[in-house]
Scaffold this motif. Structure first.
Motif, PDB file in Angstrom:
ATOM      1  N   GLN A 152      13.852  -0.219   2.118  1.00  0.00           N
ATOM      2  CA  GLN A 152      13.410  -0.968   0.946  1.00  0.00           C
ATOM      3  C   GLN A 152      11.905  -1.094   0.941  1.00  0.00           C
ATOM      4  N   VAL A 153      11.320  -0.997  -0.237  1.00  0.00           N
ATOM      5  CA  VAL A 153       9.865  -1.087  -0.365  1.00  0.00           C
ATOM      6  C   VAL A 153       9.535  -2.140  -1.409  1.00  0.00           C
ATOM      7  N   ASP A 154       8.575  -3.007  -1.075  1.00  0.00           N
ATOM      8  CA  ASP A 154       8.105  -3.967  -2.078  1.00  0.00           C
ATOM      9  C   ASP A 154       6.878  -3.373  -2.748  1.00  0.00           C
ATOM     10  N   SER A 155       6.919  -3.260  -4.068  1.00  0.00           N
ATOM     11  CA  SER A 155       5.795  -2.622  -4.750  1.00  0.00           C
ATOM     12  C   SER A 155       5.630  -3.228  -6.123  1.00  0.00           C
ATOM     13  N   ARG A 156       4.424  -3.060  -6.675  1.00  0.00           N
ATOM     14  CA  ARG A 156       4.183  -3.541  -8.029  1.00  0.00           C
ATOM     15  C   ARG A 156       4.525  -2.451  -9.029  1.00  0.00           C
ATOM     16  N   LEU A 157       4.614  -2.862 -10.297  1.00  0.00           N
ATOM     17  CA  LEU A 157       4.991  -1.903 -11.349  1.00  0.00           C
ATOM     18  C   LEU A 157       3.991  -0.770 -11.499  1.00  0.00           C
ATOM     19  N   ASN A 158       2.685  -1.072 -11.308  1.00  0.00           N
ATOM     20  CA  ASN A 158       1.689  -0.025 -11.518  1.00  0.00           C
ATOM     21  C   ASN A 158       1.484   0.848 -10.276  1.00  0.00           C
ATOM     22  N   GLU A 159       2.238   0.604  -9.243  1.00  0.00           N
ATOM     23  CA  GLU A 159       2.157   1.459  -8.056  1.00  0.00           C
ATOM     24  C   GLU A 159       3.189   2.571  -8.156  1.00  0.00           C
ATOM     25  N   LYS A 160       3.002   3.583  -7.317  1.00  0.00           N
ATOM     26  CA  LYS A 160       3.936   4.695  -7.375  1.00  0.00           C
ATOM     27  C   LYS A 160       4.324   5.113  -5.970  1.00  0.00           C
ATOM     28  N   VAL A 161       5.601   5.401  -5.781  1.00  0.00           N
ATOM     29  CA  VAL A 161       6.064   5.873  -4.475  1.00  0.00           C
ATOM     30  C   VAL A 161       6.343   7.366  -4.588  1.00  0.00           C
ATOM     31  N   ILE A 162       5.731   8.165  -3.704  1.00  0.00           N
ATOM     32  CA  ILE A 162       5.920   9.615  -3.742  1.00  0.00           C
ATOM     33  C   ILE A 162       6.569  10.073  -2.441  1.00  0.00           C
ATOM     34  N   VAL A 163       7.665  10.804  -2.571  1.00  0.00           N
ATOM     35  CA  VAL A 163       8.341  11.348  -1.399  1.00  0.00           C
ATOM     36  C   VAL A 163       7.970  12.828  -1.279  1.00  0.00           C
ATOM     37  N   ASN A 164       7.434  13.234  -0.143  1.00  0.00           N
ATOM     38  CA  ASN A 164       7.110  14.644   0.101  1.00  0.00           C
ATOM     39  C   ASN A 164       8.148  15.256   1.025  1.00  0.00           C
ATOM     40  N   TRP A 165       8.477  16.502   0.778  1.00  0.00           N
ATOM     41  CA  TRP A 165       9.405  17.220   1.645  1.00  0.00           C
ATOM     42  C   TRP A 165       8.724  18.446   2.230  1.00  0.00           C
ATOM     43  N   ASP A 166       9.029  18.702   3.472  1.00  0.00           N
ATOM     44  CA  ASP A 166       8.473  19.838   4.194  1.00  0.00           C
ATOM     45  C   ASP A 166       8.598  21.137   3.383  1.00  0.00           C
ATOM     46  N   GLU A 167       9.770  21.347   2.771  1.00  0.00           N
ATOM     47  CA  GLU A 167      10.038  22.583   2.033  1.00  0.00           C
ATOM     48  C   GLU A 167       9.048  22.790   0.885  1.00  0.00           C
ATOM     49  N   ASN A 168       8.640  21.703   0.240  1.00  0.00           N
ATOM     50  CA  ASN A 168       7.760  21.815  -0.929  1.00  0.00           C
ATOM     51  C   ASN A 168       6.312  21.468  -0.618  1.00  0.00           C
ATOM     52  N   ASP A 169       6.130  20.443   0.183  1.00  0.00           N
ATOM     53  CA  ASP A 169       4.803  19.851   0.307  1.00  0.00           C
ATOM     54  C   ASP A 169       4.207  20.024   1.691  1.00  0.00           C
ATOM     55  N   GLY A 170       4.916  20.670   2.594  1.00  0.00           N
ATOM     56  CA  GLY A 170       4.358  20.929   3.920  1.00  0.00           C
ATOM     57  C   GLY A 170       4.614  19.838   4.945  1.00  0.00           C
ATOM     58  N   GLU A 171       5.114  18.695   4.528  1.00  0.00           N
ATOM     59  CA  GLU A 171       5.462  17.644   5.504  1.00  0.00           C
ATOM     60  C   GLU A 171       6.485  16.690   4.893  1.00  0.00           C
ATOM     61  N   ASP A 172       7.240  16.033   5.780  1.00  0.00           N
ATOM     62  CA  ASP A 172       8.120  14.956   5.334  1.00  0.00           C
ATOM     63  C   ASP A 172       7.329  13.657   5.407  1.00  0.00           C
ATOM     64  N   SER A 173       7.173  12.989   4.266  1.00  0.00           N
ATOM     65  CA  SER A 173       6.451  11.707   4.300  1.00  0.00           C
ATOM     66  C   SER A 173       6.709  10.948   3.009  1.00  0.00           C
ATOM     67  N   VAL A 174       6.472   9.642   3.055  1.00  0.00           N
ATOM     68  CA  VAL A 174       6.562   8.817   1.854  1.00  0.00           C
ATOM     69  C   VAL A 174       5.284   8.006   1.736  1.00  0.00           C
ATOM     70  N   TYR A 175       4.645   8.067   0.570  1.00  0.00           N
ATOM     71  CA  TYR A 175       3.377   7.359   0.344  1.00  0.00           C
ATOM     72  C   TYR A 175       3.523   6.370  -0.801  1.00  0.00           C
ATOM     73  N   LEU A 176       2.751   5.280  -0.686  1.00  0.00           N
ATOM     74  CA  LEU A 176       2.649   4.328  -1.782  1.00  0.00           C
ATOM     75  C   LEU A 176       1.249   4.437  -2.377  1.00  0.00           C
ATOM     76  N   TYR A 177       1.158   4.777  -3.651  1.00  0.00           N
ATOM     77  CA  TYR A 177      -0.131   4.898  -4.331  1.00  0.00           C
ATOM     78  C   TYR A 177      -0.369   3.664  -5.187  1.00  0.00           C
ATOM     79  N   LYS A 178      -1.603   3.147  -5.145  1.00  0.00           N
ATOM     80  CA  LYS A 178      -1.967   2.004  -5.995  1.00  0.00           C
ATOM     81  C   LYS A 178      -2.443   2.517  -7.353  1.00  0.00           C
ATOM     82  N   ASN A 179      -2.102   1.824  -8.388  1.00  0.00           N
ATOM     83  CA  ASN A 179      -2.630   2.098  -9.732  1.00  0.00           C
ATOM     84  C   ASN A 179      -2.556   3.568 -10.129  1.00  0.00           C
ATOM     85  N   LYS A 180      -1.527   4.245  -9.721  1.00  0.00           N
ATOM     86  CA  LYS A 180      -1.442   5.661 -10.093  1.00  0.00           C
ATOM     87  C   LYS A 180      -0.606   5.803 -11.348  1.00  0.00           C
TER      88      LYS A 180
END
Lengths: 181, 308
Positions: A152-180
């Motif tokens: 679970q992630v607590d985030s504001r409406l103007n934030e964005k959560v991006i999931v990256n996958w090794d197959e597409n993006d070169g690594e497995d990771s999840v990032y939270l972007y502010k004001n994106k």
């Protein structure tokens, strides 16, 4: 502002293993359960999970389909851009099966609402469940909750959560972007 | 590639290559949908479309109607027989009256060339041209090109032959524009009297020898003789036309090459094409009809996205 890393590859791997074991535990042998990934972002997550399940399950019964929800969304003609569709591939029946919908991030719940409508074109499932890697709680606009949840992630409406996958993006990771946007 | 560059579909002339590719890509999605058991999506449930047919049509009208219903649009149909047109109402008045009933989109077929362009300049609505006289029939050309790509892949540098009544056919003109924008070479073939004098200005090759033209082609589009648009006779007799420009199995077999055969319908069996050819594996005539629904869904979906 620099994005905040929520999950790294190891953490994602642990979560995927846990989610697969939860599914194995609940859906004995997958004779009456199918996975349906919501296009486009649920596809890779669902493939990873189905691979993990197939590794541990003795009879490889698990069926995986891909569902595009574009034409069922409720924001058509309400956003500037035309909504572009992805492919739907469901080459098995879902009649009387338990469908586990798979998507990477659960946010407002509107995509899942669209998916619930879209899936009806393929039959009447016995039950529909929801698996998501990230649950952005407190930002729901519809009464929809996941049955299987990575984290679970607590985030504001103007934030964005991006999931990256090794197959597409070169690594497995999840990032939270502010004001994106 | 996100939106169409146009707000109306008046002719292929006004589209660019990325518009064509966007329409084809979207049609792929709709083709999958119309092959489902439940063939309907709710995308256009808040859009109302009027189908205005001032000229007879079976395929195009049905195809548009089905496409609209599959998209959940509300539709009203209008055909000129039995309407106030016979009482002397003008086209602009008719359409403005329909629009005041809160219609969002107009699909129109009209016997006068340029009718849809004229209408788009005079009324405030989204117009789709479903054939305007001898001018253009853009949805037909789109479904022709889409069906051909489905069969033989990219049309770049492919040779496509259009045979028959080039002068009176709106399908011919729209086809020429569409194939050329996709990079194909277009040849037209038919009796000299049915080929417009200025056609070469469109960068089209002209060939009057049917067999010779076929030999160099990857696909052939056989057009119907448009008797209803002819004011005088353009060739001595149907029999003579058939002998020179009718597509028969023996002619096809005599050419050592698999040529795709297309026809926009309605077919006059035994005139421009024999039954044997029309029903053969080389013909994709019924694929064209199936794809027509998907293409029209894609166009209405993409244009509806631009409605205000």
């Amino acid at each position: 502002m620099k994005p905040k890393k929520i999950l790294n590859a190891n953490e994602i791997s642990t979560i995927l293993h846990r989610l697969s074991f939860q599914l194995i535990e609940d859906h004995n042998l997958f004779n009456d359960t199918v996975l349906i990934a919501i296009q486009p972002r649920g596809g890779l997550l669902a493939k990873r999970i189905s691979n993990l399940i197939n590794k541990h399950e003795i009879n490889n019964n698990l069926k995986l389909g891909f569902l595009d929800i574009t034409f069922f969304r409720d924001d058509f003609r309400r956003s500037e851009k035309v909504l572009k569709a992805s492919a739907t591939e469901i080459d098995f029946t879902i009649e009387n099966k338990t469908v586990v919908l798979v998507d990477d991030v659960l946010f407002t719940g509107r995509s899942i609402r669209a998916a619930l409508n879209a899936i009806q074109s393929f039959g009447r499932p016995k039950a529909i469940q929801l698996l998501t890697l990230i649950d952005r709680r407190f930002s729901r606009e519809l009464p929809i909750q996941p049955d299987y949840c990575g984290t679970q992630v607590d985030s504001r409406l103007n934030e964005k959560v991006i999931v990256n996958w090794d197959e597409n993006d070169g690594e497995d990771s999840v990032y939270l972007y502010k004001n994106k946007k | 590639m996100s939106n169409l560059s146009v707000d109306n579909l008046l002719g292929i002339k006004y589209l660019n290559k990325s518009d064509l590719n966007l329409i084809f890509k979207t049609s792929d999605n709709f083709k999958e949908i119309i092959n489902r058991k439940i063939k309907k999506v709710p995308s256009l449930r808040d859009v109302t479309i009027a189908n205005l047919f001032f000229e007879n049509s079976t395929r195009t009208k049905l195809s548009f109607e089905l496409a609209q219903k599959r998209l959940s649009a509300d539709i009203v149909n209008f055909s000129s027989s039995g309407s106030s047109i016979s009482k002397g109402e003008t086209l602009i008045d008719t359409v403005n009256n329909i629009l005041s009933m809160k219609v969002d989109m107009i699909v129109m077929r009209h016997p006068n060339p340029g009718a849809s362009v004229f209408l788009s300049k005079n009324v405030d609505s989204c117009i789709i041209n479903a054939g305007d006289g001898t001018h253009e029939h853009p949805t037909q050309a789109l479904l022709d090109a889409y069906s051909l790509i489905e069969k033989i892949g990219d049309l770049k540098n492919r040779n496509i032959l259009i045979v028959g009544d080039i002068m009176h056919s709106r399908v011919a003109l729209s086809n020429i524009f569409a194939y050329q924008k996709l990079g194909a070479n277009v040849t037209v073939c038919g009796p000299k009297s049915l080929i417009p004098k200025s056609i070469e200005s469109l960068n089209v090759s002209v060939e009057t020898d049917f067999r010779k033209a076929l030999k160099n082609s990857d696909a052939v589009n056989m057009l119907r003789i448009q008797n209803e648009r002819m004011s005088n006779s353009y060739f001595p007799s149907i029999r003579e036309y058939v002998q020179q420009y009718g597509l028969t199995m023996s002619l096809l077999n005599s050419i050592n090459k698999e040529i795709i055969v297309m026809h926009p319908g309605p077919i006059n069996r035994g005139v421009e094409i024999t039954s044997e050819v029309a029903d053969s594996d080389q013909a994709i005539i019924l694929d064209q009809v199936e794809n027509g629904v998907a293409i029209r869904m894609a166009i209405m979906y993409l244009l509806a996205a631009k409605l205000k």
